[in-house]
Design an enzyme around this catalytic site. Sequence first.
Site, mmCIF file in Angstrom:
data_model
loop_
_atom_site.group_PDB
_atom_site.id
_atom_site.type_symbol
_atom_site.label_atom_id
_atom_site.label_comp_id
_atom_site.label_asym_id
_atom_site.label_seq_id
_atom_site.Cartn_x
_atom_site.Cartn_y
_atom_site.Cartn_z
ATOM 1 N N TYR A 247 15.783 78.715 -29.109
ATOM 2 C CA TYR A 247 17.051 79.312 -27.944
ATOM 3 C C TYR A 247 17.993 79.486 -28.259
ATOM 4 O O TYR A 247 18.697 78.713 -28.595
ATOM 5 C CB TYR A 247 16.235 78.314 -26.939
ATOM 6 C CG TYR A 247 17.167 78.836 -25.627
ATOM 7 C CD1 TYR A 247 16.721 79.245 -24.501
ATOM 8 C CD2 TYR A 247 19.196 78.056 -25.236
ATOM 9 C CE1 TYR A 247 17.617 79.577 -23.741
ATOM 10 C CE2 TYR A 247 20.018 78.382 -24.466
ATOM 11 C CZ TYR A 247 19.206 79.286 -23.477
ATOM 12 O OH TYR A 247 20.013 79.465 -22.249
ATOM 13 N N HIS A 248 18.351 80.658 -27.654
ATOM 14 C CA HIS A 248 19.767 81.558 -28.141
ATOM 15 C C HIS A 248 20.543 81.474 -27.267
ATOM 16 O O HIS A 248 20.384 81.402 -25.971
ATOM 17 C CB HIS A 248 19.954 82.739 -27.905
ATOM 18 C CG HIS A 248 20.614 83.407 -29.546
ATOM 19 N ND1 HIS A 248 21.543 83.490 -28.965
ATOM 20 C CD2 HIS A 248 20.352 83.967 -30.292
ATOM 21 C CE1 HIS A 248 22.747 83.835 -29.658
ATOM 22 N NE2 HIS A 248 21.779 84.301 -30.590
ATOM 23 N N GLY A 249 22.130 80.498 -27.842
ATOM 24 C CA GLY A 249 22.821 79.816 -26.276
ATOM 25 C C GLY A 249 23.403 81.142 -26.390
ATOM 26 O O GLY A 249 23.877 82.645 -27.529
#
Length: 244
Positions: A43-45
Amino acid sequence: MIWSPIGRRTIGPASSGLGFGRGYEIHGMEKIPDEGAALIVYYHGAIPIDYYYFLAKVLIQKGRIVHSVADYFLFKVPGFKLLLEVFSVIHGPQEECVKALKSGHLLGISPGGVREALLSDETYPLLWGKRKGFAQVAIDSKVPIIPMFTQNVREGFRSLGGLSFFRWSYEKFRVPMAPVYGGFPVKFRTYLGNPIPYNHNISAAELAEKTQQAVQALIDRHQIIPGNVLRALLERFHSRRKDK
């Protein structure tokens, strides 16, 4: 470049030190193979600082360099191309990803990419759309996929990409112009899920869906929704984890 490995090994411990300063933790490091290829899907912050810490930890604990896929626009930023090459970053053509994996490397990729970085929020929606190229890469390379998620990554940095103007500008021009704020010293815990093994009987669409479900399961298990900056800061001072 002769000095590339030296640069990575110098900056790796420094980055990891910053991670320790934030109380950074990894749970499931044993799922990263000591040798051989694997595709790490995360998951990309808003700013993937957790991923930088993860790279440093893997380098220190496993002695392995994780190759990474980044959005193509970063290679157009003056001065960035050389830096990205030093850190084994590619812009993501499937054939290059397959080549890296078939060479026995670890490879990290976020299917949500810039869209997820800018437009996701403290409710942590996965914004992968119908992307399945990463799954085809895993199938073509005959490697497992390791799902990954970092607790509180949205509380470390927040994006204003959800505001209508910034959302419109990104959809129109595909240039990430939304402001990012934060740098809050929240508690970061990276969780690695069980590897999804290679299966020649599964399609890319099915594998992409299975991988998304695996990352979503990590979010559901380890992240309190909606995320809260104050709570994430306080977690620096006690050991409670949302593990159940």
